[in-house]
Design an enzyme around this catalytic site. Structure first.
Site, PDB file in Angstrom:
ATOM      1  N   PRO A   2     -21.930 -13.240 -15.835  1.00  0.00           N
ATOM      2  CA  PRO A   2     -21.551 -15.028 -16.107  1.00  0.00           C
ATOM      3  C   PRO A   2     -19.799 -14.734 -16.191  1.00  0.00           C
ATOM      4  O   PRO A   2     -19.491 -14.162 -16.549  1.00  0.00           O
ATOM      5  CB  PRO A   2     -22.010 -15.069 -17.633  1.00  0.00           C
ATOM      6  CG  PRO A   2     -22.106 -13.691 -18.484  1.00  0.00           C
ATOM      7  CD  PRO A   2     -22.469 -12.760 -17.005  1.00  0.00           C
ATOM      8  N   MET A   3     -19.323 -16.019 -15.315  1.00  0.00           N
ATOM      9  CA  MET A   3     -18.093 -16.039 -15.246  1.00  0.00           C
ATOM     10  C   MET A   3     -17.590 -17.543 -15.332  1.00  0.00           C
ATOM     11  O   MET A   3     -18.144 -18.274 -14.645  1.00  0.00           O
ATOM     12  CB  MET A   3     -17.549 -15.531 -13.697  1.00  0.00           C
ATOM     13  CG  MET A   3     -17.625 -13.985 -13.900  1.00  0.00           C
ATOM     14  SD  MET A   3     -17.151 -13.446 -12.052  1.00  0.00           S
ATOM     15  CE  MET A   3     -18.745 -13.769 -11.057  1.00  0.00           C
ATOM     16  N   THR A   4     -16.675 -17.703 -16.187  1.00  0.00           N
ATOM     17  CA  THR A   4     -16.277 -19.148 -16.488  1.00  0.00           C
ATOM     18  C   THR A   4     -15.908 -19.796 -15.299  1.00  0.00           C
ATOM     19  O   THR A   4     -15.077 -19.342 -14.891  1.00  0.00           O
ATOM     20  CB  THR A   4     -15.324 -19.113 -17.692  1.00  0.00           C
ATOM     21  OG1 THR A   4     -15.946 -18.687 -18.780  1.00  0.00           O
ATOM     22  CG2 THR A   4     -14.680 -20.476 -18.034  1.00  0.00           C
ATOM     23  N   GLN A  29     -26.682 -18.865 -19.758  1.00  0.00           N
ATOM     24  CA  GLN A  29     -26.080 -18.546 -20.909  1.00  0.00           C
ATOM     25  C   GLN A  29     -25.480 -19.664 -21.772  1.00  0.00           C
ATOM     26  O   GLN A  29     -25.182 -20.666 -21.220  1.00  0.00           O
ATOM     27  CB  GLN A  29     -24.882 -17.651 -20.464  1.00  0.00           C
ATOM     28  CG  GLN A  29     -24.210 -16.906 -21.443  1.00  0.00           C
ATOM     29  CD  GLN A  29     -22.928 -16.315 -21.301  1.00  0.00           C
ATOM     30  OE1 GLN A  29     -21.866 -16.810 -20.936  1.00  0.00           O
ATOM     31  NE2 GLN A  29     -23.030 -15.030 -21.171  1.00  0.00           N
ATOM     32  N   HIS A  55     -24.479 -16.420 -25.823  1.00  0.00           N
ATOM     33  CA  HIS A  55     -23.141 -15.868 -25.677  1.00  0.00           C
ATOM     34  C   HIS A  55     -22.432 -15.369 -26.885  1.00  0.00           C
ATOM     35  O   HIS A  55     -21.987 -16.191 -27.866  1.00  0.00           O
ATOM     36  CB  HIS A  55     -22.159 -16.741 -24.873  1.00  0.00           C
ATOM     37  CG  HIS A  55     -20.929 -16.095 -24.403  1.00  0.00           C
ATOM     38  ND1 HIS A  55     -20.495 -14.833 -24.821  1.00  0.00           N
ATOM     39  CD2 HIS A  55     -20.021 -16.481 -23.316  1.00  0.00           C
ATOM     40  CE1 HIS A  55     -19.385 -14.686 -23.943  1.00  0.00           C
ATOM     41  NE2 HIS A  55     -19.318 -15.630 -23.297  1.00  0.00           N
ATOM     42  N   ASN A 105     -16.700 -12.034 -26.394  1.00  0.00           N
ATOM     43  CA  ASN A 105     -15.346 -12.627 -25.896  1.00  0.00           C
ATOM     44  C   ASN A 105     -14.701 -13.550 -26.852  1.00  0.00           C
ATOM     45  O   ASN A 105     -13.775 -14.358 -26.171  1.00  0.00           O
ATOM     46  CB  ASN A 105     -15.846 -13.096 -24.570  1.00  0.00           C
ATOM     47  CG  ASN A 105     -16.349 -12.239 -23.603  1.00  0.00           C
ATOM     48  OD1 ASN A 105     -17.386 -12.317 -23.027  1.00  0.00           O
ATOM     49  ND2 ASN A 105     -15.610 -10.909 -23.272  1.00  0.00           N
ATOM     50  N   TYR A 155     -15.945 -16.042 -28.639  1.00  0.00           N
ATOM     51  CA  TYR A 155     -16.225 -17.378 -28.947  1.00  0.00           C
ATOM     52  C   TYR A 155     -17.026 -17.334 -30.448  1.00  0.00           C
ATOM     53  O   TYR A 155     -16.919 -16.352 -31.154  1.00  0.00           O
ATOM     54  CB  TYR A 155     -17.278 -17.640 -27.979  1.00  0.00           C
ATOM     55  CG  TYR A 155     -16.631 -17.988 -26.357  1.00  0.00           C
ATOM     56  CD1 TYR A 155     -15.522 -19.029 -26.002  1.00  0.00           C
ATOM     57  CD2 TYR A 155     -16.678 -16.971 -25.312  1.00  0.00           C
ATOM     58  CE1 TYR A 155     -14.848 -19.014 -25.165  1.00  0.00           C
ATOM     59  CE2 TYR A 155     -15.975 -17.075 -24.098  1.00  0.00           C
ATOM     60  CZ  TYR A 155     -14.908 -18.273 -24.019  1.00  0.00           C
ATOM     61  OH  TYR A 155     -14.310 -18.131 -22.857  1.00  0.00           O
ATOM     62  N   GLY A 173     -18.500  -4.270 -16.710  1.00  0.00           N
ATOM     63  CA  GLY A 173     -16.999  -3.655 -16.784  1.00  0.00           C
ATOM     64  C   GLY A 173     -16.621  -2.872 -15.877  1.00  0.00           C
ATOM     65  O   GLY A 173     -17.003  -1.604 -16.223  1.00  0.00           O
ATOM     66  N   GLY A 220     -18.917  -8.726 -11.853  1.00  0.00           N
ATOM     67  CA  GLY A 220     -17.901  -9.881 -11.701  1.00  0.00           C
ATOM     68  C   GLY A 220     -17.170  -9.968 -10.577  1.00  0.00           C
ATOM     69  O   GLY A 220     -17.739 -10.486  -9.705  1.00  0.00           O
TER      70      GLY A 220
END
Length: 370
Positions: free
Chosen positions: A30-32, A108, A183, A186, A188, A306, A329
């Site tokens: 998942p990438m914003t 997500q 989620h 990170n 949040y 990662g 990613g």
């Protein structure tokens, strides 16, 4: 360019996560993105973005964090949501295109909490306590300056947060998603409860790590009750944060044991760990990675994320049992057909092709690489 290693067969073995059968063990992380409509609906830009990775051989796609309610959860302007019926309708063609290309896709769900820097519904942010996140807002997501001081959530607010996640999970099922990922990483909202310096509560949600992980258990239970066992359910977790890359759990492996056991006991089907380098030891006094600790203490399948763009490195994590799948990613942005390239032992690109963002998108992994 780098060339794929021949010792990568493990990446192409099928995997079952909950009720979802995956053709291989490589997921799109998942990438914003900030490419949704102003009202949070998905659009053609989003559809084409996910479709291209499905066509490139990724067995599983995990969306960026979608906001689950119309109160405090939105984190960025133009972030897509899954909170209302129009959001559901907008995601249905995206899911159909991914399925037609042969991949599975999980939604997500993300509540930004105090890390919100753009919410069309409110100017107020919320958190466990009256503590703003470290660092500053992210300019490439439209923010600037320090994060606002949040309002602490009451216990009735927490119940509403759980309800929001549950309703968004129902919406994910209605949109056709194969699974839901909560989620909890990170920095949040859920991670803010787990973070010692962000959580100064004196009630049952604060203090001990058992109390600080309670909101994860309650959100997971609410979502599981909403979608039952017919939908795959996972949770993403990390130590580092968008604005605090150095953070580590103070209790080390003992905290990890409590956290991962609690997540498993709450009813998820898998755990998704994300660190800057998935192969690095989670703590200075431990040789185990965060993924390996999750595997050990949860007994569940683990997705590791990662710095796993090298196929041999990725395969080694699977072969030694540290994880059962990997999520990519930046390497995926550079190689939208990473899976096919590795399967064919073709060379891999190391630079990101800007056309992945056409006609418009902003992705954190890209911005950090230029």
């Amino acid at each position: 360019m780098q060339h794929a290693s021949a010792s990568t067969h493990t990446l192409f073995e099928p995997l079952r996560l909950g009720v979802t059968e995956l053709p291989n063990r490589v997921a799109l992380a998942p990438m914003t993105r900030v490419s949704g409509e102003e009202d949070g609906s998905a659009n053609e830009s989003i559809a084409s973005y996910y479709e291209v990775f499905a066509k490139g051989g990724f067995g599983l796609l995990i969306t960026e964090g979608l906001y689950p309610d119309t109160k405090h959860s939105q984190g960025y302007l133009n972030q897509p949501g899954l909170a209302i019926e129009s959001h559901v309708r907008s995601w249905q063609p995206v899911v159909r295109r991914v399925h037609a290309a042969g991949a599975k896709i999980f939604a997500q769900l993300m509540h930004a909490g105090a890390q919100s820097q753009g919410n069309r519904y409110t100017t107020e942010s919320v958190a466990p306590s009256t503590v703003a996140p470290k660092g500053e807002q992210l300019g490439f997501y439209g923010g600037s300056g320090s994060f606002a001081t949040p309002r602490p959530l009451t216990e009735s607010d927490i119940a509403e947060v759980c309800h929001g996640f549950a309703q968004a999970a129902r919406n994910a099922v209605a949109a056709g998603f194969d699974g839901v990922e909560i989620h909890g990483a990170n920095g949040y909202l859920l991670d803010q409860f787990l973070t010692d310096y962000m959580n100064r509560r004196q009630d049952r949600y604060g203090g001990s790590v058992q109390n600080r992980v309670r909101i994860y258990r309650e959100v997971i239970a609410a979502v599981r009750d909403a979608v039952d066992s017919s939908t795959t359910l996972g949770v993403r977790i990390s130590q580092s944060k968008v604005s605090d890359y150095e953070h580590r759990w103070a209790g080390g492996e003992s905290d990890a044991a409590v956290i991962f056991a609690a997540l498993a006991d709450a009813g998820v089907d898998y755990i998704h760990t994300t660190e800057f380098d998935a192969t690095a030891a989670a703590f200075v006094d431990s040789g185990r990675t965060l993924a390996a600790l999750a595997t050990k203490f949860s007994g569940l399948p683990v997705i590791a994320n990662g710095q796993l763009g090298d196929p041999a490195t990725a395969a080694a994590m699977l072969e030694d049992g540290s994880a059962q799948a990997i999520a990519l990613g930046k390497p995926a942005l550079a190689n939208r057909d990473w899976v096919r390239r590795v399967a064919n032992s073709d060379a891999l690109e190391t630079e990101v092709d800007p056309s992945v963002f056409s006609p418009m998108a902003t992705v954190k992994e890209w911005e950090r690489s230029v």
